[in-house]
Design a protein around this motif. Structure first.
Motif, PDB file in Angstrom:
ATOM      1  N   GLY A 133       0.336  -1.586  -0.331  1.00 28.75           N
ATOM      2  CA  GLY A 133      -0.181  -0.285  -0.669  1.00 28.75           C
ATOM      3  C   GLY A 133       0.627   1.177  -0.305  1.00 28.75           C
ATOM      4  O   GLY A 133       0.305   2.236  -0.195  1.00 28.75           O
ATOM      5  N   THR A 134       2.225   1.022   0.214  1.00 24.85           N
ATOM      6  CA  THR A 134       3.450   2.693  -0.399  1.00 24.85           C
ATOM      7  C   THR A 134       2.642   3.178  -1.591  1.00 24.85           C
ATOM      8  O   THR A 134       3.555   4.500  -1.811  1.00 24.85           O
ATOM      9  N   SER A 135       2.090   3.026  -2.604  1.00 20.73           N
ATOM     10  CA  SER A 135       2.148   3.883  -3.667  1.00 20.73           C
ATOM     11  C   SER A 135       1.043   5.011  -3.003  1.00 20.73           C
ATOM     12  O   SER A 135       1.910   5.950  -3.308  1.00 20.73           O
ATOM     13  N   THR A 136       0.273   4.147  -2.709  1.00 20.38           N
ATOM     14  CA  THR A 136      -0.880   5.527  -2.312  1.00 20.38           C
ATOM     15  C   THR A 136      -0.379   6.288  -0.782  1.00 20.38           C
ATOM     16  O   THR A 136      -0.554   7.333  -1.215  1.00 20.38           O
ATOM     17  N   TYR A 137       0.368   5.803  -0.351  1.00 20.57           N
ATOM     18  CA  TYR A 137       1.373   5.848   0.816  1.00 20.57           C
ATOM     19  C   TYR A 137       2.478   6.987   0.388  1.00 20.57           C
ATOM     20  O   TYR A 137       1.520   8.716   0.580  1.00 20.57           O
ATOM     21  N   LEU A 138       2.771   7.474  -0.180  1.00 19.51           N
ATOM     22  CA  LEU A 138       3.517   7.852  -1.211  1.00 19.51           C
ATOM     23  C   LEU A 138       2.602   8.810  -2.072  1.00 19.51           C
ATOM     24  O   LEU A 138       3.460  10.711  -1.618  1.00 19.51           O
ATOM     25  N   LEU A 147       9.940  -1.354  -7.870  1.00 20.76           N
ATOM     26  CA  LEU A 147      10.781  -0.149  -7.266  1.00 20.76           C
ATOM     27  C   LEU A 147      10.317   0.917  -7.825  1.00 20.76           C
ATOM     28  O   LEU A 147      11.000   1.992  -7.809  1.00 20.76           O
ATOM     29  N   ALA A 148      10.338   1.066  -9.112  1.00 25.53           N
ATOM     30  CA  ALA A 148      10.652   2.185 -10.358  1.00 25.53           C
ATOM     31  C   ALA A 148       8.872   3.133  -9.866  1.00 25.53           C
ATOM     32  O   ALA A 148       9.094   4.248  -9.905  1.00 25.53           O
ATOM     33  N   ASP A 149       8.261   1.975  -9.361  1.00 24.40           N
ATOM     34  CA  ASP A 149       7.097   2.607  -9.190  1.00 24.40           C
ATOM     35  C   ASP A 149       7.056   3.772  -7.885  1.00 24.40           C
ATOM     36  O   ASP A 149       5.402   4.375  -7.658  1.00 24.40           O
ATOM     37  N   VAL A 150       8.145   3.341  -6.906  1.00 23.78           N
ATOM     38  CA  VAL A 150       8.348   4.265  -5.637  1.00 23.78           C
ATOM     39  C   VAL A 150       8.332   5.454  -6.272  1.00 23.78           C
ATOM     40  O   VAL A 150       7.549   6.552  -5.824  1.00 23.78           O
ATOM     41  N   ALA A 151       9.243   6.562  -7.719  1.00 21.94           N
ATOM     42  CA  ALA A 151       9.512   6.758  -7.146  1.00 21.94           C
ATOM     43  C   ALA A 151       7.932   7.739  -8.947  1.00 21.94           C
ATOM     44  O   ALA A 151       7.656   9.064  -8.701  1.00 21.94           O
ATOM     45  N   GLY A 152       7.717   7.015  -9.657  1.00 18.56           N
ATOM     46  CA  GLY A 152       5.956   7.488 -10.272  1.00 18.56           C
ATOM     47  C   GLY A 152       5.359   7.848  -8.893  1.00 18.56           C
ATOM     48  O   GLY A 152       4.513   8.771  -9.627  1.00 18.56           O
ATOM     49  N   SER A 153       4.815   6.998  -7.910  1.00 18.63           N
ATOM     50  CA  SER A 153       4.403   7.412  -6.717  1.00 18.63           C
ATOM     51  C   SER A 153       4.208   8.425  -6.090  1.00 18.63           C
ATOM     52  O   SER A 153       3.603   9.646  -6.657  1.00 18.63           O
ATOM     53  N   ALA A 154       5.533   9.249  -6.001  1.00 18.34           N
ATOM     54  CA  ALA A 154       5.801  10.808  -5.444  1.00 18.34           C
ATOM     55  C   ALA A 154       5.851  11.286  -6.561  1.00 18.34           C
ATOM     56  O   ALA A 154       5.309  12.718  -6.607  1.00 18.34           O
ATOM     57  N   LEU A 155       6.082  11.387  -8.343  1.00 16.81           N
ATOM     58  CA  LEU A 155       5.651  12.061  -9.220  1.00 16.81           C
ATOM     59  C   LEU A 155       4.384  11.965  -9.024  1.00 16.81           C
ATOM     60  O   LEU A 155       3.605  13.448  -9.445  1.00 16.81           O
ATOM     61  N   VAL A 156       3.489  11.405  -9.369  1.00 15.29           N
ATOM     62  CA  VAL A 156       1.725  11.753  -9.587  1.00 15.29           C
ATOM     63  C   VAL A 156       1.432  12.600  -8.482  1.00 15.29           C
ATOM     64  O   VAL A 156       0.664  13.451  -8.193  1.00 15.29           O
ATOM     65  N   GLY A 157       1.500  12.217  -6.906  1.00  9.27           N
ATOM     66  CA  GLY A 157       1.873  13.038  -6.025  1.00  9.27           C
ATOM     67  C   GLY A 157       2.331  14.728  -5.896  1.00  9.27           C
ATOM     68  O   GLY A 157       2.000  15.633  -4.999  1.00  9.27           O
ATOM     69  N   LEU A 158       3.215  14.615  -6.582  1.00  4.39           N
ATOM     70  CA  LEU A 158       3.720  16.203  -7.176  1.00  4.39           C
ATOM     71  C   LEU A 158       2.919  17.219  -8.228  1.00  4.39           C
ATOM     72  O   LEU A 158       3.510  17.988  -9.120  1.00  4.39           O
ATOM     73  N   GLU A 159       1.837  16.145  -8.787  1.00  8.41           N
ATOM     74  CA  GLU A 159       1.271  16.452 -10.317  1.00  8.41           C
ATOM     75  C   GLU A 159       2.195  16.587 -11.767  1.00  8.41           C
ATOM     76  O   GLU A 159       1.835  17.550 -12.442  1.00  8.41           O
ATOM     77  N   ARG A 160       3.138  15.791 -10.999  1.00  6.81           N
ATOM     78  CA  ARG A 160       4.379  16.250 -12.363  1.00  6.81           C
ATOM     79  C   ARG A 160       3.700  14.847 -13.412  1.00  6.81           C
ATOM     80  O   ARG A 160       4.666  13.809 -14.151  1.00  6.81           O
ATOM     81  N   MET A 161       2.866  14.841 -14.258  1.00  3.61           N
ATOM     82  CA  MET A 161       1.671  14.197 -14.539  1.00  3.61           C
ATOM     83  C   MET A 161       2.976  13.684 -16.384  1.00  3.61           C
ATOM     84  O   MET A 161       2.701  12.679 -16.596  1.00  3.61           O
ATOM     85  N   LYS A 162       3.244  14.906 -17.063  1.00  2.00           N
ATOM     86  CA  LYS A 162       4.205  15.329 -17.747  1.00  2.00           C
ATOM     87  C   LYS A 162       5.514  13.916 -17.641  1.00  2.00           C
ATOM     88  O   LYS A 162       5.757  13.463 -19.164  1.00  2.00           O
TER      89      LYS A 162
END
Length: 509
Positions: free
Chosen positions: A79-84, A146-161
């Motif tokens: 569940g850490t993707s949603t958490y991040l 492991l790649a999803d860790v950075a992806g989840s953080a970027l989604v939280g920052l709304e860096r969709m591009k």
């Protein structure tokens, strides 16, 4: 991100609240839609090509391994993707201290999952080809996690591009390699191994971009790992609930109908999952937006929910109706005459699609506002209800229509609609006002006109009922004056961007 779209821009009360949050959600969704459309096409190429080259048996080896690792991936993530995503959406750059403990947690859980699944494959007596596939898919899954860790953080920052660019580049690389290796080696194991390249390239791009916008350190302690696991546990429960909810119909039906009906249901359910990509993109954009607005004030989050709900109703109705009228010709075109039984199943799933879109919005709202436990209980109730529903509906649809697969779709209609109604009552009791109910009725009326116009063409080539129905729906919502100024602004903004890009390319030529 533009200066006028900063965190906390919306006030915490309804008075003076502007529509910048929903506009931002719309723009982020369009960015993801553009990138996901490309990756969806690339994935579809492999889905169509691989079975023709290797046949059903070899494809079965991969399916078994992929199914095992789909479940394991939920456990690895904890569940850490949603958490991040929530943490970065609420704390922005200050949340970068959560990257290291999440990576370390995933390395530990991934190692354990790898050992357990390989041991299970050996103990279960799987043939050597399946065991080899479990190992290959396992490495790809670990790298992707492991790649999803950075992806989840970027989604939280709304860096969709950044997220979309990484997905497109990595998918292009892996698809090109897969096709070349397929032609050169004709070895399924080598082709599947390109999934490692996909995960590695995506992770490299996303971690590099994250380091540029939110520098992080990889040093962490055990206490930080424990804190992350505790904070993300409700999201793990939600993820596992979704996986079980999606699989329970197939399991129950396998005891009640023959393989033919299961095949029909599987084909229709696969197309239904593909059609959910648009609502899923919306969820990806809504989660950080809901979190940010809730941090600014509950009233701001509630207002965003109202705007999102209105927009989803406007889009979900024609999407569901289009699925209904295109179901018969679509399944025949894609799968052939042997899958005619999948047509009525997909038509019923068109109704489900509208409710699922609304459920995704409510689930995102529950997660962002700290009421994930409420949604988890609703999911659990839906899982429990599915079993008796199938036990009753499967024999009835088999007798009535000669197609027990329809029962799985009908049970979805009951559970998804119930979740939407109960979710509104519990999570947002003031959501359905008289004005909003009037809007919903007008959208349903437009959908009814769409269905009536397209229904006579349902057995024609798939483009005919789709185009006719959508044209009638668009005309109906204009005549009924359903779109709000914000929704019109989003459409105009999207059209302007498309026209601008086309004009720029024409000038460059």
């Amino acid at each position: 991100m533009s200066p006028d779209l900063t965190v906390g821009a919306a006030p915490a009360s309804d008075e003076g609240w502007d529509d910048r949050a929903i506009v931002r959600v719309g723009r982020n969704s369009l960015i993801l839609l553009a990138s996901q459309s490309i990756t969806w096409v690339l994935s579809t190429i492999l889905v169509l090509v691989i079975p023709r080259y290797f046949g059903p048996e070899a494809l079965g080896w991969f399916t078994v391994a992929a199914s095992l690792w789909t479940i394991a991936a939920m456990v690895i993530g904890l569940g850490t993707s949603t958490y991040l995503t929530r943490d970065f959406a609420s704390r922005q750059l200050d949340a970068s201290d959560g990257i290291a403990p999440v990576i370390r947690v995933r390395l530990v859980t991934a190692g354990a999952a790898f050992v357990v699944l390989v041991a299970f494959a050996v103990a279960a007596g799987y043939r050597s080809e399946v065991i080899t596939m479990v190992v290959i898919v396992g490495v790809s899954t670990v790298l992707s996690s492991l790649a999803d860790v950075a992806g989840s953080a970027l989604v939280g920052l709304e860096r969709m591009k950044d997220v979309g660019r990484a997905d497109v580049v990595s998918k292009l690389c892996s698809t090109a390699c897969a096709l070349v290796l397929l032609l050169v080696t004709r070895n399924l194991f080598v082709v599947v191994a390109t999934g490692m390249l996909l995960a590695a390239v995506r992770g490299a791009i996303q971690f590099r971009r994250l380091a540029a916008v939110a520098p992080y350190r990889l040093r962490t302690g055990r206490s930080d790992m424990v804190a992350v696991v505790r904070a993300s546990s409700p999201f793990l429960v939600a993820g596992l609930s979704i996986v079980i909810y999606q699989q329970v119909d197939t399991v129950v039906m396998s005891f009640l109908v023959d393989d033919r009906d299961i095949g029909w249901y599987s084909a229709a359910d696969g197309l239904y999952g593909t059609l959910l990509f648009a609502p899923t993109i919306l969820m990806t954009s809504l989660l950080p937006a809901f979190t940010r607005e809730h941090t600014a004030g509950p009233a701001a989050a509630r207002r965003l929910l109202e705007q999102a709900f209105d927009g989803v109703v406007l889009v979900a109705v024609p999407l569901g109706v289009s699925t209904i009228v295109c179901a018969w010709s679509g399944t025949r075109l894609l799968f052939g005459g042997r899958f005619d039984g999948a047509g009525p199943v997909l038509a019923v799933l068109g109704v489900v699609l509208a409710f699922s879109s609304l459920a995704i919005v409510l689930g995102s709202f529950a997660t962002a506002t700290g009421r994930q436990r409420v949604w988890n209980w609703l999911m659990l109730a839906a899982i429990i209800a599915t079993v008796p529903l199938d036990l009753v509906l499967v024999p009835w649809t088999e007798r009535r229509f000669g197609n027990g697969a329809i029962a799985g779709a009908l049970s979805y209609v009951v559970t998804e609609s119930t979740m939407v109604v109960v979710g509104i009552v519990v999570l947002a009791p003031r959501l359905i006002t008289r004005a909003r109910l009037h809007r919903i009725v007008r959208c349903l009326a437009a959908g009814g006109l769409q269905l009536a116009a397209a229904w006579p063409f349902r057995h024609q080539i798939v483009a005919i009922p789709g185009v006719v129905g959508l044209a009638v729906y668009c005309a109906a919502i204009v005549v009924l004056r359903i779109p709000t100024p914000t929704e019109r602004r989003l459409v105009a903004d999207a059209a302007e961007r498309v026209i601008s890009r086309i004009s720029r390319r024409l000038r460059d030529r």
